[in-house]
Design an enzyme around this catalytic site. Structure first.
Site, PDB file in Angstrom:
ATOM      1  N   TRP A  49       7.427  31.275 -41.680  1.00 25.63           N
ATOM      2  CA  TRP A  49       8.104  30.128 -42.302  1.00 25.63           C
ATOM      3  C   TRP A  49       7.980  28.957 -41.334  1.00 25.63           C
ATOM      4  CZ3 TRP A  49      10.380  27.866 -46.347  1.00 25.63           C
ATOM      5  CH2 TRP A  49      11.465  26.999 -46.196  1.00 25.63           C
ATOM      6  N   SER A  51       9.391  26.102 -40.240  1.00 25.25           N
ATOM      7  CA  SER A  51      10.769  25.633 -40.456  1.00 25.25           C
ATOM      8  C   SER A  51      10.961  24.160 -40.110  1.00 25.25           C
ATOM      9  CB  SER A  51      11.702  26.485 -39.584  1.00 25.25           C
ATOM     10  OG  SER A  51      12.927  25.846 -39.377  1.00 25.25           O
ATOM     11  N   LEU A  53      13.811  22.749 -39.741  1.00 26.10           N
ATOM     12  CA  LEU A  53      14.850  22.680 -38.710  1.00 26.10           C
ATOM     13  C   LEU A  53      14.235  22.903 -37.330  1.00 26.10           C
ATOM     14  CD1 LEU A  53      17.779  22.635 -37.654  1.00 26.10           C
ATOM     15  CD2 LEU A  53      17.862  25.094 -38.087  1.00 26.10           C
ATOM     16  N   ASP A  63      17.296  17.254 -38.383  1.00 28.99           N
ATOM     17  CA  ASP A  63      16.530  17.739 -39.538  1.00 28.99           C
ATOM     18  C   ASP A  63      16.971  16.915 -40.750  1.00 28.99           C
ATOM     19  OD1 ASP A  63      15.123  19.283 -41.371  1.00 28.99           O
ATOM     20  OD2 ASP A  63      16.530  20.973 -41.317  1.00 28.99           O
ATOM     21  N   ASP A  90       7.978  24.690 -45.082  1.00 28.26           N
ATOM     22  CA  ASP A  90       9.192  24.016 -45.528  1.00 28.26           C
ATOM     23  C   ASP A  90       8.830  22.531 -45.679  1.00 28.26           C
ATOM     24  OD1 ASP A  90      11.696  22.896 -45.761  1.00 28.26           O
ATOM     25  OD2 ASP A  90      12.410  23.574 -43.791  1.00 28.26           O
ATOM     26  N   ASP A  92      10.846  20.206 -47.151  1.00 24.99           N
ATOM     27  CA  ASP A  92      12.054  19.430 -47.464  1.00 24.99           C
ATOM     28  C   ASP A  92      12.094  19.109 -48.960  1.00 24.99           C
ATOM     29  OD1 ASP A  92      12.678  19.654 -44.799  1.00 24.99           O
ATOM     30  OD2 ASP A  92      11.806  17.745 -44.244  1.00 24.99           O
ATOM     31  N   GLU A 119      12.772  21.462 -51.914  1.00 25.17           N
ATOM     32  CA  GLU A 119      14.188  21.668 -52.271  1.00 25.17           C
ATOM     33  C   GLU A 119      14.705  20.515 -53.112  1.00 25.17           C
ATOM     34  OE1 GLU A 119      15.034  21.762 -48.012  1.00 25.17           O
ATOM     35  OE2 GLU A 119      16.623  20.285 -48.308  1.00 25.17           O
ATOM     36  N   LYS A 125      16.487  14.108 -47.019  1.00 25.89           N
ATOM     37  CA  LYS A 125      17.363  15.285 -47.063  1.00 25.89           C
ATOM     38  C   LYS A 125      18.105  15.436 -45.731  1.00 25.89           C
ATOM     39  CE  LYS A 125      16.603  18.685 -44.797  1.00 25.89           C
ATOM     40  NZ  LYS A 125      15.990  19.964 -45.098  1.00 25.89           N
ATOM     41  N   ASN A 127      19.822  18.640 -43.285  1.00 26.10           N
ATOM     42  CA  ASN A 127      19.863  20.105 -43.163  1.00 26.10           C
ATOM     43  C   ASN A 127      21.085  20.655 -43.897  1.00 26.10           C
ATOM     44  OD1 ASN A 127      20.931  22.670 -41.535  1.00 26.10           O
ATOM     45  ND2 ASN A 127      18.705  22.578 -41.422  1.00 26.10           N
ATOM     46  N   SER A 128      20.877  21.754 -44.591  1.00 29.08           N
ATOM     47  CA  SER A 128      21.905  22.308 -45.480  1.00 29.08           C
ATOM     48  C   SER A 128      23.197  22.702 -44.771  1.00 29.08           C
ATOM     49  CB  SER A 128      21.349  23.536 -46.199  1.00 29.08           C
ATOM     50  OG  SER A 128      20.175  23.203 -46.896  1.00 29.08           O
ATOM     51  N   ARG A 161      13.247  25.376 -54.287  1.00 32.25           N
ATOM     52  CA  ARG A 161      14.484  25.782 -53.583  1.00 32.25           C
ATOM     53  C   ARG A 161      15.701  25.138 -54.224  1.00 32.25           C
ATOM     54  NH1 ARG A 161      15.252  25.013 -47.085  1.00 32.25           N
ATOM     55  NH2 ARG A 161      17.415  24.293 -47.069  1.00 32.25           N
ATOM     56  N   HIS A 192      19.709  29.063 -51.861  1.00 26.18           N
ATOM     57  CA  HIS A 192      20.311  28.888 -50.539  1.00 26.18           C
ATOM     58  C   HIS A 192      21.832  28.916 -50.645  1.00 26.18           C
ATOM     59  CE1 HIS A 192      20.053  28.422 -46.388  1.00 26.18           C
ATOM     60  NE2 HIS A 192      19.804  27.144 -46.255  1.00 26.18           N
TER      61      HIS A 192
HETATM   62  C1  SPV Z   1      14.685  25.356 -42.267  1.00 29.20           C
HETATM   63  O1  SPV Z   1      14.438  26.322 -41.544  1.00 29.20           O
HETATM   64  O2  SPV Z   1      14.365  24.207 -41.974  1.00 29.20           O
HETATM   65  C2  SPV Z   1      15.362  25.550 -43.551  1.00 29.20           C
HETATM   66  C3  SPV Z   1      16.346  26.599 -43.670  1.00 29.20           C
HETATM   67  O3  SPV Z   1      15.145  24.772 -44.443  1.00 29.20           O
HETATM   68  S1  SPV Z   1      17.889  25.875 -43.366  1.00 29.20           S
HETATM   69  O4  SPV Z   1      17.943  25.401 -42.017  1.00 29.20           O
HETATM   70  O5  SPV Z   1      18.832  26.948 -43.629  1.00 29.20           O
HETATM   71  O6  SPV Z   1      18.114  24.797 -44.317  1.00 29.20           O
HETATM   72 MG    MG Z   2      14.405  22.991 -43.800  1.00 31.58          MG
END
Ligand code: SPV
Ligand code: MG
Length: 305
Positions: A49, A51, A53, A63, A90, A92, A119, A125, A127-128, A161, A192
């Site tokens: 993945w 990522s 982040l 992020d 990823d 975004d 997503e 965006k 970070n979640s 996502r 998520h």
């Molecule tokens: C990432 O790894 O960037 C993700 C997962 O999108 S999260 O950090 O949970 O959003």
């Molecule tokens: Mg991400």
């Protein structure tokens, strides 16, 4: 900028599809650089993945779409170049509107990525797991992005996502959107959640009656096991940031200890050896290649006398 051959691109996408569609749970590990991707490959993960982040954290920025698409692409392509595993990137919320998504899909596909994940949040965006604006994109806007991605790609896997549970919009909204993204052509869904228990992702998996593989990111409900996820019918778990978080802790402890002790004597045993680094850099392969071509060159020169 190097682009990969079409056959390599289609096999990366096929490998990701196979991982998503195989009966067991595929396991993806988050990475932001080729060394960590190679470690994940070495221990047996199925997918890497790329990522957002991790990539943004490694650059020392939030992020939050602070990094632009080419920077994210460069990092993702570096991973794809370094491992034989498929890399799911990823992406975004797609770096803008449908036009950015079309451009993004072409660019990621041409650099050997196996898949992209977009997503359904607005651009930029956040970070979640950060408290702040987690507002969803209008459903029609995001469905248009999914369709733009799936009509543009040749082999790339497109993961949609769902952030409805993150944004507090609830299960009904997540399910409604899942159905629309499936109709828009998505190859898989990622649901998520930021709860400390997996209950809501379990509830989503049970209530979702469509045909797409469902992916989860068990960051906050970290005690969930592969067996439990498999039993519930999930297709893939993404351990999104564990390499980064473990290395950060190790680096902080080592640096602090060196500063306190005035010597590196006490940390030496806990460090990776230089040989481990050289092996991950593929130094032995490089030396072998050098010896082979130098010998071949000498033979060619000899034959030409
Ligand atoms: C990432 O790894 O960037 C993700 C997962 O999108 S999260 O950090 O949970 O959003
Ligand atoms: Mg991400």
């Amino acid at each position: 900028m190097t682009t990969s051959q079409p056959s390599a691109r289609s096999s990366a996408a096929q490998a990701l599809r196979a991982a998503l569609e195989s009966p067991g749970l595929a396991r993806a590990m988050g990475a932001h650089n080729p060394l960590s991707a190679r470690l994940a490959e070495e221990v047996g993960f199925d997918v890497i993945w790329s990522s957002g982040l991790e990539i943004s954290a490694a650059a020392g920025v939030p992020d939050a779409n602070i990094l632009a698409m080419p920077e994210c692409l460069e990092a993702a392509a570096g991973l794809a170049n370094a491992v034989d595993l498929p890399v799911l990137a990823d992406c975004d919320s797609g770096f803008g509107n449908v036009n950015n998504v079309v451009h993004m899909v072409r660019a990621y596909e041409s650099r050997g990525l196996a898949g992209v994940c977009i997503e359904d949040k607005r651009f930029p965006k956040l970070n979640s797991f950060v408290e702040g604006d987690q507002e969803l994109a209008p459903l029609g806007d995001f469905a248009g992005k999914v369709r733009a991605a799936t009509e543009t790609r040749e082999n790339l896997v497109v993961v949609a996502r769902l952030e409805a549970l993150i944004s507090g919009k609830g299960m009904a909204e997540a399910l409604r959107r899942a159905e629309v993204y499936e109709r828009a052509g998505a190859d898989a869904l990622l649901i998520h959640s930021k709860l400390s228990e997996p209950d809501e992702v379990f509830a989503f998996r049970e209530a979702y009656t469509g045909d797409l593989p469902v992916v989860v990111v068990p960051t906050t409900y970290h005690h969930v096991t592969v067996g439990e996820l498999e039993e519930r019918g999930f297709a893939m778990a993404i351990y999104a940031n564990h390499a980064l978080r473990s290395s950060l802790r190790a680096m902080r402890e080592t640096l602090g200890r060196i500063m306190r002790d005035g010597t590196t004597r006490h940390v030496e045993e806990s460090l990776a050896s230089l040989k481990e680094i050289f092996d991950l850099q593929r130094v032995p392969q490089m030396l072998e290649q050098q010896a082979r071509y130098e010998e071949l060159g000498r033979d060619l020169a000899e034959a030409g006398r």
